[in-house]
Design a protein around this motif. Sequence first.
Motif, mmCIF file in Angstrom:
data_model
loop_
_atom_site.group_PDB
_atom_site.id
_atom_site.type_symbol
_atom_site.label_atom_id
_atom_site.label_comp_id
_atom_site.label_asym_id
_atom_site.label_seq_id
_atom_site.Cartn_x
_atom_site.Cartn_y
_atom_site.Cartn_z
ATOM 1 N N ARG A 61 -6.312 -2.966 7.869
ATOM 2 C CA ARG A 61 -7.385 -2.280 7.141
ATOM 3 C C ARG A 61 -7.504 -2.810 5.707
ATOM 4 O O ARG A 61 -8.593 -2.823 5.137
ATOM 5 C CB ARG A 61 -7.169 -0.764 7.139
ATOM 6 C CG ARG A 61 -7.460 -0.131 8.514
ATOM 7 C CD ARG A 61 -6.998 1.301 8.583
ATOM 8 N NE ARG A 61 -7.838 2.191 7.827
ATOM 9 C CZ ARG A 61 -8.958 2.756 8.268
ATOM 10 N NH1 ARG A 61 -9.367 2.507 9.490
ATOM 11 N NH2 ARG A 61 -9.657 3.554 7.520
ATOM 12 N N LYS A 110 0.858 -1.194 0.000
ATOM 13 C CA LYS A 110 0.000 0.000 0.000
ATOM 14 C C LYS A 110 0.889 1.237 0.000
ATOM 15 O O LYS A 110 1.737 1.409 0.880
ATOM 16 C CB LYS A 110 -0.914 0.013 1.232
ATOM 17 C CG LYS A 110 -1.852 1.211 1.294
ATOM 18 C CD LYS A 110 -2.908 1.178 0.223
ATOM 19 C CE LYS A 110 -3.725 2.445 0.160
ATOM 20 N NZ LYS A 110 -4.729 2.429 -0.918
ATOM 21 N N PHE A 138 0.860 5.524 -0.199
ATOM 22 C CA PHE A 138 0.115 6.791 -0.145
ATOM 23 C C PHE A 138 1.035 7.820 -0.780
ATOM 24 O O PHE A 138 1.954 8.314 -0.137
ATOM 25 C CB PHE A 138 -0.202 7.177 1.298
ATOM 26 C CG PHE A 138 -1.120 6.211 1.987
ATOM 27 C CD1 PHE A 138 -2.430 6.062 1.573
ATOM 28 C CD2 PHE A 138 -0.683 5.424 3.040
ATOM 29 C CE1 PHE A 138 -3.285 5.171 2.195
ATOM 30 C CE2 PHE A 138 -1.516 4.524 3.672
ATOM 31 C CZ PHE A 138 -2.824 4.397 3.247
ATOM 32 N N GLY A 139 0.808 8.104 -2.052
ATOM 33 C CA GLY A 139 1.724 8.993 -2.771
ATOM 34 C C GLY A 139 3.088 8.329 -2.830
ATOM 35 O O GLY A 139 3.225 7.194 -3.289
ATOM 36 N N GLY A 149 -10.828 -4.935 4.163
ATOM 37 C CA GLY A 149 -11.490 -4.304 3.021
ATOM 38 C C GLY A 149 -11.711 -2.820 3.171
ATOM 39 O O GLY A 149 -12.450 -2.220 2.397
ATOM 40 N N LEU A 150 -11.080 -2.201 4.175
ATOM 41 C CA LEU A 150 -11.244 -0.758 4.348
ATOM 42 C C LEU A 150 -10.318 0.026 3.423
ATOM 43 O O LEU A 150 -10.589 1.180 3.112
ATOM 44 C CB LEU A 150 -10.960 -0.359 5.801
ATOM 45 C CG LEU A 150 -12.058 -0.705 6.791
ATOM 46 C CD1 LEU A 150 -11.583 -0.477 8.213
ATOM 47 C CD2 LEU A 150 -13.306 0.095 6.528
ATOM 48 N N LEU A 151 -9.226 -0.591 3.015
ATOM 49 C CA LEU A 151 -8.297 0.052 2.085
ATOM 50 C C LEU A 151 -8.030 -0.905 0.936
ATOM 51 O O LEU A 151 -7.952 -2.123 1.151
ATOM 52 C CB LEU A 151 -6.973 0.378 2.773
ATOM 53 C CG LEU A 151 -6.924 1.556 3.733
ATOM 54 C CD1 LEU A 151 -5.547 1.620 4.392
ATOM 55 C CD2 LEU A 151 -7.216 2.863 3.017
ATOM 56 N N GLN A 152 -7.901 -0.349 -0.253
ATOM 57 C CA GLN A 152 -7.564 -1.196 -1.397
ATOM 58 C C GLN A 152 -6.054 -1.245 -1.542
ATOM 59 O O GLN A 152 -5.405 -0.193 -1.560
ATOM 60 C CB GLN A 152 -8.194 -0.632 -2.652
ATOM 61 C CG GLN A 152 -9.658 -1.014 -2.774
ATOM 62 C CD GLN A 152 -10.221 -0.677 -4.132
ATOM 63 O OE1 GLN A 152 -9.879 0.342 -4.706
ATOM 64 N NE2 GLN A 152 -11.088 -1.523 -4.636
#
Lengths: 255, 537
Positions: free
Chosen positions: A45, A9, A11-12, A49-52
Amino acid sequence: MIQTIGLTKRFGSLVAVGDLNLTVGSGELFGFLGPNGAGKTTTVRMLVGLLQPTAGTAIVAGHDVLQEPLEVKRAVGYLAEVPYLYEKLTGSEFLRFVGGLYGLTDAESDERAERLLGLFDLEEKKDQLVQGYSRGMRQKLGLSAALLHEPQVLLLDEPLAGFDPRSAARAKEVLRELCSRGVTIMMCTHVLEIAERVCDRIGILDQGRLIAVGSMDELRQQAHSAAGATLEEMFLRLTGDGETAEAAAMLGRAD
Amino acid sequence: MVGKILRPRLWVLRRWVRESSPAVRAGMLVLLAALVAGGGWLYSKVVSALAIDQVAAVAAGMVPIWLFFLVIAALLGIGDILQRLFLSSDLELLMTAPVPLRTIYLVKLFECTRVLWLPASLVLVFLIALGHGQRAPAAFFPLAVLLVLASTLSVASVMAALVMLLVRIIPPQRLRVWIPAALGVVSVALALGQQSLLQQSVVWENWAVIAQAVLDTGRLAVATVVSCAAALVLALGGYLIFRRAFYYGWSSFAQAAVPRPSAATRRRKGAVRAGVGQVLSPQWRSLLLKEWHSLRRDPRQLINLVITPLIVIGFSVTMLKPEGPLGILMFWNVLFFAVLMGSSAVFHLGVAATVGEGRNVDLLRRLPVRMRTILAAKFWVSWMPAWLAWLPVLAVASLLTELTVLQVSILAGALALALAEVGSVGPAIGALAGDFAVEEETRRMPIPIQLLGILLPGVSVLLTGLSCALVVFTFFPSSELAATTEQALDVLPPVAWVAGGGVLPWLGLILGHAIFLLIVARLWNAGALRMERWEPA
């Protein structure tokens, strides 16, 4: 029961979790440790399934989190570090509501809620508004909600935060009992003593990377520690205990 | 499943009804009955006495007003829609439960319609009164209800789709800053489009045909079926966008880091901070910075801040276009509208800033700072940004409508005064009415507070209007604005004294402001005291 394959994952430009490959077996209590911001919560998360994920995937209870998200959610009970609770509902109303979301009838929800609230010494507070609950009571209610639909997999983020010693002991017993019945538990915690005593295996995440995983003995080998080394000693060694000495030195200077 | 997700709201409502005092319950019932039955009866009396072509004339007058309120309600609700779709905290719970995405969409779409309930109720009351007055067949009434429901769903679907598309288009790092601006531009476009529609609708000749068709149950049935089909198609289209935009928007809002400013920006900000540090004490600086960061990182509040001036000016541009006396008189109309909307927005901003503290009140109480100082910081960071947001909008409006420098200055001054007065009430009311035991951000305001939010801007409109008029007559007596206004006031004896000059109007004005400020001071004392002594029940 839980398997991550190259789970990533971003983030930017920040890689919160990078290429995580992890397997947690059925009936296992897995402790997930790491410094603040290591990516534990982000991993959990993604599993719920809260974050892809940006890349990779995960299989939970035999279902791909990306392809079959509803099946995964049916199988999973999740407790966030700060659980979301409707402040203007009573404890029992909240559990009835959550039961409804998981397809339970009101009667089933009420019956299970009664049992769980009793287990966590909340039965006397069940008709009070959630807004009046203490931190520990909120956490207990959140844990009850996560257990309500009798999930196969439990994902718990700091589950015992705010618990009094008696409740914490009770909760640990409950978690062990669930594992003996085949429930898989993945627990993020900073309380190393709990992880050491309760967990079957432990994974240590640092800067989004899994740097060690295994039983206490296996971790000692990986950390090149002595036979009697505690989890705290191994954790500090693996995640850079130089920082601790540096912090102590800084405090010394401040004095 | 949708019902199961929505039922906690019913439980909360049921508890509120059960626990509120009989007087409050009776008051609410009377108010509701007065609004629905009274309005319906009035419409019905008017409509039953008219021939069908006269009914058409009434409809021609009513439709633009509804359109106006519908568009205003939808635009002002954009922040609310954004909140419900992407920012509401119950999403985490819904997303971890095995709830299909389409169910979450339906729940959120239903919640998005809430901003339209008031204008939709007004239309429904009128239609039912129309049917009753013109003795329409029984089938007319359920069809009218369906028609209004379908229209409401269509508008909500379009607004939700618009918000979702913008969220999908704008890069996540810029979302919090750009989305208010983008929605502001869209609002102006919609407001201008609505203006043009409004002008055309007033002179449209087919109202009689439509009024007759509405009372013809067969045609109404066709219209209802078409509306329902349109609503379903729009809702389905919205769902397709939701499927593509939801995860992206949600995680962007939840996780996007605050972009790190460039080195030059950091140096500039550092210099500003150092300058501010010399003027303000560290406590003041910290409080103001905290309030400012909270405001600028809350897309919902930012949207409300930006959209209000844009909507007002968007609607006013056509009003200010006519040259000559009518254009000048319209200036007062715009001033009235701007002050009313602007002060209402700043009031709610101040209330939200205080109520939004929630359990953090405990932290504030531990600080070695007086509670009045904390409220004052909230006041400054609500009225100052709100007023500054008006200035560029006023500048653009002056270019588009050829407002004179005097008119723009009066508008800017009036807004500064009204926003400061009403804005000063917001934090105090928040302190008095806030439920600080509640952590979630969607805190409901008690109805008396909502009424105050309407009443105070009304008082402010009167005081500010009078202040501006006296300034114009006293200091710019030879201006075109003064001359035209004086002529207009000649035909309105009850307010003609404003143009008469003398000391008395000024004394009245000063007394009015003094009383207002006295009330504010008392509210501040009471609010600060409540926060200092607040304990959860």
